[in-house]
Design a protein around this motif. Structure first.
Motif, PDB file in Angstrom:
ATOM      1  N   THR A   7       0.835  -1.211   0.000  1.00 37.27           N
ATOM      2  CA  THR A   7       0.000   0.000   0.000  1.00 37.27           C
ATOM      3  C   THR A   7       0.859   1.247   0.000  1.00 37.27           C
ATOM      4  N   ARG A   8       1.923   1.239   0.779  1.00 34.30           N
ATOM      5  CA  ARG A   8       2.821   2.385   0.821  1.00 34.30           C
ATOM      6  C   ARG A   8       3.488   2.629  -0.527  1.00 34.30           C
ATOM      7  N   ARG A   9       3.897   1.538  -1.151  1.00 34.12           N
ATOM      8  CA  ARG A   9       4.526   1.672  -2.478  1.00 34.12           C
ATOM      9  C   ARG A   9       3.528   2.230  -3.491  1.00 34.12           C
ATOM     10  N   THR A  10       2.286   1.777  -3.396  1.00 39.52           N
ATOM     11  CA  THR A  10       1.255   2.272  -4.323  1.00 39.52           C
ATOM     12  C   THR A  10       1.011   3.763  -4.120  1.00 39.52           C
ATOM     13  N   ILE A  11       0.913   4.170  -2.840  1.00 38.80           N
ATOM     14  CA  ILE A  11       0.708   5.591  -2.538  1.00 38.80           C
ATOM     15  C   ILE A  11       1.879   6.427  -3.037  1.00 38.80           C
ATOM     16  N   LEU A  12       3.106   5.929  -2.808  1.00 37.57           N
ATOM     17  CA  LEU A  12       4.300   6.649  -3.255  1.00 37.57           C
ATOM     18  C   LEU A  12       4.333   6.757  -4.778  1.00 37.57           C
ATOM     19  N   LEU A  13       3.937   5.672  -5.449  1.00 41.02           N
ATOM     20  CA  LEU A  13       3.913   5.673  -6.910  1.00 41.02           C
ATOM     21  C   LEU A  13       2.934   6.715  -7.440  1.00 41.02           C
ATOM     22  N   TYR A  14       1.734   6.738  -6.867  1.00 46.41           N
ATOM     23  CA  TYR A  14       0.733   7.707  -7.320  1.00 46.41           C
ATOM     24  C   TYR A  14       1.160   9.137  -6.997  1.00 46.41           C
ATOM     25  N   LEU A  15       1.839   9.321  -5.893  1.00 46.53           N
ATOM     26  CA  LEU A  15       2.326  10.648  -5.533  1.00 46.53           C
ATOM     27  C   LEU A  15       3.358  11.137  -6.549  1.00 46.53           C
ATOM     28  N   VAL A  16       4.251  10.252  -6.942  1.00 47.39           N
ATOM     29  CA  VAL A  16       5.259  10.602  -7.958  1.00 47.39           C
ATOM     30  C   VAL A  16       4.588  10.922  -9.288  1.00 47.39           C
ATOM     31  N   LEU A  17       3.577  10.119  -9.653  1.00 50.26           N
ATOM     32  CA  LEU A  17       2.860  10.351 -10.912  1.00 50.26           C
ATOM     33  C   LEU A  17       2.123  11.686 -10.889  1.00 50.26           C
ATOM     34  N   VAL A  18       1.545  12.036  -9.735  1.00 50.37           N
ATOM     35  CA  VAL A  18       0.849  13.329  -9.611  1.00 50.37           C
ATOM     36  C   VAL A  18       1.825  14.479  -9.766  1.00 50.37           C
ATOM     37  N   ILE A  19       2.995  14.369  -9.159  1.00 50.68           N
ATOM     38  CA  ILE A  19       4.007  15.427  -9.253  1.00 50.68           C
ATOM     39  C   ILE A  19       4.494  15.581 -10.696  1.00 50.68           C
TER      40      ILE A  19
END
Length: 296
Positions: A7-19
């Protein structure tokens, strides 16, 4: 524990994609915001991030050029003084972009089919030359092309740009399509030949339809290449301007009379057809790949 880490990796991935998405879209968003400002609002200090007031005059002054009987439009009437005939630039870009991309992709398909399906002397050399041409900067060709066009009386004519853009996209298109055609099973062609289909019929009825995703992708690259080009349009077709030259004409070298809202509005209008075209053709990528898988 593993689930929490995932879950943490998924959140981090989406955060990077948003940036990343924000960094990519921010210039376009800011250009649009500028296009609905007045000239006074643009040059005011401190910078205003929200237009006050919001004006659509810059877009109206561009769109009015498409009305019959209008010979010239002012791009940036909300504070600008430089005139550009947007309709003329738009139609020139459409003619050059559509003609060069359609003809170029058609020729590339036939040439790639020949390289993929037929063995002949010098085939390896042809492939090497196609790759080599991609290593040479486009600006190297401008001088000989310019001299040739002077002798052929092809300066300031759309046909000149069409030929140039076709020559640019052909090597890359042929090489990419050749690789895609190689992945199409030859058994399909053998079955068609037994049914009496000619080589040309096999290409248009079997190979090209199954290769629709690749062909559409190559066509889009060809369209964008012609749509965004500035250097060759400026040198070879300055008196018959495309959209890139129209935007260039809005820029006053002295900086005293640049209509930033008008310039931004024209940039948005130039971007819009390409964005819509990409959105429209996305479904054809999936549709072409699905159809090809079913037929195979």
């Amino acid at each position: 524990m593993v689930k929490k880490g995932g879950t943490r990796r998924t959140i981090l991935l989406y955060l990077v994609l948003v940036i990343i998405s924000f960094l990519i879209l921010m210039p376009a968003v800011w250009t649009f915001i500028t296009s609905i400002k007045t000239q006074k609002d643009v040059i005011s200090s401190p910078v205003s991030y929200i237009p006050r007031p919001v004006t659509w005059e810059n877009y109206k002054s561009i769109l009015i050029s498409f009305k019959p009987g209008v010979l010239r439009t002012t791009a940036g009437s909300a504070g600008g003084v430089i005139h550009v005939d947007f309709a003329r630039c738009f139609f020139n870009s459409v003619i050059v972009g559509v003609a060069s991309s359609v003809l170029g992709v058609l020729i590339a398909c036939l040439a790639a089919y020949g390289l993929s399906r037929y063995d002949f002397k010098g085939k390896t050399l042809v492939g090497f030359i196609l790759i080599l041409t991609q290593l040479i900067p486009g600006i190297v060709y401008i001088f000989p092309i310019y001299l040739t066009y002077i002798k052929l009386n092809m300066l300031n004519k759309n046909i000149g740009l069409i030929i140039v853009y076709m020559s640019f996209i052909l090597p890359f298109s042929i090489w990419m399509l050749r690789g895609y055609f190689n992945s199409v099973p030859r058994e399909l062609e053998e079955a068609a030949m037994i049914d009496g289909c000619s080589s040309l019929g096999i290409a248009f009825k079997i190979i090209f339809p199954l290769s629709k995703p690749a062909i559409i992708a190559i066509w889009m690259i060809a369209v964008v290449t012609a749509w965004k080009d500035f250097l060759y349009a400026l040198i070879l077709n300055k008196k018959n301007p495309t959209l890139a030259i129209g935007i260039y004409k809005l820029i006053d070298p002295s900086g005293a009379h640049i209509s930033w809202p008008g310039l931004s509005a024209m940039v948005i209008m130039v971007m819009l057809p390409v964005i819509l075209l990409f959105l429209f053709t996305q479904k054809y990528y999936v549709k072409g790949m699905t159809a090809g898988g079913i037929k195979m």
